[in-house]
Design a protein around this motif. Sequence first.
Motif, PDB file in Angstrom:
ATOM      1  N   CYS A 242      97.967  56.943 -30.158  1.00 21.95           N
ATOM      2  CA  CYS A 242      96.608  56.198 -29.740  1.00 21.95           C
ATOM      3  C   CYS A 242      96.990  54.516 -29.934  1.00 21.95           C
ATOM      4  O   CYS A 242      96.062  54.182 -29.154  1.00 21.95           O
ATOM      5  N   GLY A 243      97.794  54.175 -30.653  1.00 20.16           N
ATOM      6  CA  GLY A 243      98.051  52.734 -30.570  1.00 20.16           C
ATOM      7  C   GLY A 243      98.494  52.307 -29.206  1.00 20.16           C
ATOM      8  O   GLY A 243      98.147  51.336 -28.622  1.00 20.16           O
ATOM      9  N   VAL A 244      99.470  53.168 -28.411  1.00 11.74           N
ATOM     10  CA  VAL A 244     100.046  52.918 -27.388  1.00 11.74           C
ATOM     11  C   VAL A 244      99.065  53.063 -26.337  1.00 11.74           C
ATOM     12  O   VAL A 244      98.890  52.236 -25.246  1.00 11.74           O
ATOM     13  N   VAL A 245      97.965  54.093 -26.274  1.00 15.86           N
ATOM     14  CA  VAL A 245      97.175  54.172 -25.315  1.00 15.86           C
ATOM     15  C   VAL A 245      96.092  52.846 -25.361  1.00 15.86           C
ATOM     16  O   VAL A 245      95.826  52.387 -24.276  1.00 15.86           O
ATOM     17  N   VAL A 246      95.855  52.398 -26.626  1.00 14.30           N
ATOM     18  CA  VAL A 246      94.865  51.424 -26.637  1.00 14.30           C
ATOM     19  C   VAL A 246      95.555  50.051 -26.183  1.00 14.30           C
ATOM     20  O   VAL A 246      95.033  49.290 -25.343  1.00 14.30           O
ATOM     21  N   ALA A 247      96.803  50.064 -26.393  1.00 16.53           N
ATOM     22  CA  ALA A 247      97.514  48.882 -26.008  1.00 16.53           C
ATOM     23  C   ALA A 247      97.682  48.602 -24.373  1.00 16.53           C
ATOM     24  O   ALA A 247      97.421  47.732 -23.830  1.00 16.53           O
ATOM     25  N   VAL A 248      98.119  50.020 -23.836  1.00 19.10           N
ATOM     26  CA  VAL A 248      98.065  50.046 -22.514  1.00 19.10           C
ATOM     27  C   VAL A 248      96.599  49.757 -21.584  1.00 19.10           C
ATOM     28  O   VAL A 248      96.660  49.047 -20.756  1.00 19.10           O
ATOM     29  N   VAL A 249      95.466  50.308 -22.082  1.00 19.69           N
ATOM     30  CA  VAL A 249      94.192  50.054 -21.487  1.00 19.69           C
ATOM     31  C   VAL A 249      94.014  48.627 -21.861  1.00 19.69           C
ATOM     32  O   VAL A 249      93.199  48.074 -20.873  1.00 19.69           O
ATOM     33  N   ARG A 250      94.123  48.095 -22.817  1.00 19.50           N
ATOM     34  CA  ARG A 250      93.556  46.642 -22.966  1.00 19.50           C
ATOM     35  C   ARG A 250      94.327  45.929 -22.135  1.00 19.50           C
ATOM     36  O   ARG A 250      93.938  44.893 -21.557  1.00 19.50           O
ATOM     37  N   ALA A 251      95.803  46.112 -21.730  1.00 17.19           N
ATOM     38  CA  ALA A 251      96.678  45.357 -21.154  1.00 17.19           C
ATOM     39  C   ALA A 251      95.903  45.642 -19.483  1.00 17.19           C
ATOM     40  O   ALA A 251      95.832  44.401 -18.773  1.00 17.19           O
ATOM     41  N   VAL A 252      95.768  46.734 -19.033  1.00 18.17           N
ATOM     42  CA  VAL A 252      95.019  46.778 -17.974  1.00 18.17           C
ATOM     43  C   VAL A 252      93.673  46.102 -17.812  1.00 18.17           C
ATOM     44  O   VAL A 252      93.295  45.543 -16.607  1.00 18.17           O
ATOM     45  N   HIS A 253      92.845  46.341 -18.722  1.00 15.51           N
ATOM     46  CA  HIS A 253      91.639  45.680 -18.466  1.00 15.51           C
ATOM     47  C   HIS A 253      91.678  44.262 -18.554  1.00 15.51           C
ATOM     48  O   HIS A 253      90.802  43.700 -17.883  1.00 15.51           O
ATOM     49  N   GLU A 254      92.548  43.510 -18.974  1.00 17.80           N
ATOM     50  CA  GLU A 254      92.738  42.126 -18.924  1.00 17.80           C
ATOM     51  C   GLU A 254      93.646  41.736 -17.862  1.00 17.80           C
ATOM     52  O   GLU A 254      93.913  40.487 -17.713  1.00 17.80           O
ATOM     53  N   GLY A 255      93.995  42.801 -16.943  1.00 18.46           N
ATOM     54  CA  GLY A 255      94.560  42.378 -15.785  1.00 18.46           C
ATOM     55  C   GLY A 255      96.134  42.169 -15.827  1.00 18.46           C
ATOM     56  O   GLY A 255      96.727  41.725 -14.916  1.00 18.46           O
TER      57      GLY A 255
END
Length: 367
Positions: A242-255
Amino acid sequence: MVRGARREQLMTPTGGPMSVAGGKLTRALTALEKVSMRNGRSDGTGGPRESGGRFGLLRAVAAAPAMLGSVGLVVVATGGLGAWALPALLIWVGCGAVALTRGGERIAVRVAFGFRRPSPAQAAVLQPLCAAALTSAGTRADDVELYVQRNRQLNAYATGGRSVAVTSRVLDEHRAGRLSDGQVVAVLVHELGHHASRATRPMLIAMWLAAPWRVAARLLASLTSGLSRCQPGWALAVVCVCGVVVAVVRAVHEGRWLAGGVIAAIALIAVVCPLVDAWACRRAEFAADRFAADHGRADELAAALRALHGRSSTVSGLSGRLLATHPTADERITALGRVATGWHAAVLRSRRLVRASRRSLELSPAE
């Protein structure tokens, strides 16, 4: 020979005369042996060097991310050395390359695995068994160095380019009569199969180059051991995913696509590489078993596996099975049984018949 038939004289490999018919028969036997060898590889596993070498290369590739991580850690650790940072890095890499030499391998197996030369009493037991294994495998004596590891487990090892070791427990079991000469010889032939395939050759240097990263990973795991004691292992794994998924989604969301891709790649590599390494280890074990079976040791090796691992032949849990570096004893015995009774056994019998026919033809007196 039919009376009146024309006879021409050729020379046998031993210098004696042989008829043209005999020469044609020899060529036919040679062609038949080549066909049987091709048929022996028709199951897709290939010869021992082909398959085992492929698995050794795959293990080295699986260790590549850890080796790259180690290079990064060494670069960071030596960053304060200024102009000496690059020489320090090269010295570290060179120390791993030394393990490829005979002297370097002797030092490496002593330090890393605790291998020791057999004592006079141990050598008296091992030397005739090792000689029988070398003869059976068709391996030269100077291509192998034999060691003993002080260990209460029943096991044997092959590592580097020429090192073979048995544990002291194996010698104890042999001395007590619970392991026969043939079973110990079969185990040694199995280990020689690892060297014949060259599957173990790159692993000493790979282990050295990956060591800093793996040590750092173990230290990090020990720091989080308190969390793992409070929660089940599966729950900790879920938290990490879950931590990895959250980090990836946040990075993609921020461009920040590159950062997200790097995080996802690192997570994927951390999962896939151990699985690939374990799978390659298991296949290399099957290949070494096949090597022993090819040299007529299938039944003795199966009996040795029952004696060595009969009490602990199962692996519990999905992760345990996926990360196991050895197949279970039952799986290996079943595979050996197929080799001993199936098409491969017929191919082996044809090879032995061809070779015996050639020897008898070469040794028979000319008419």
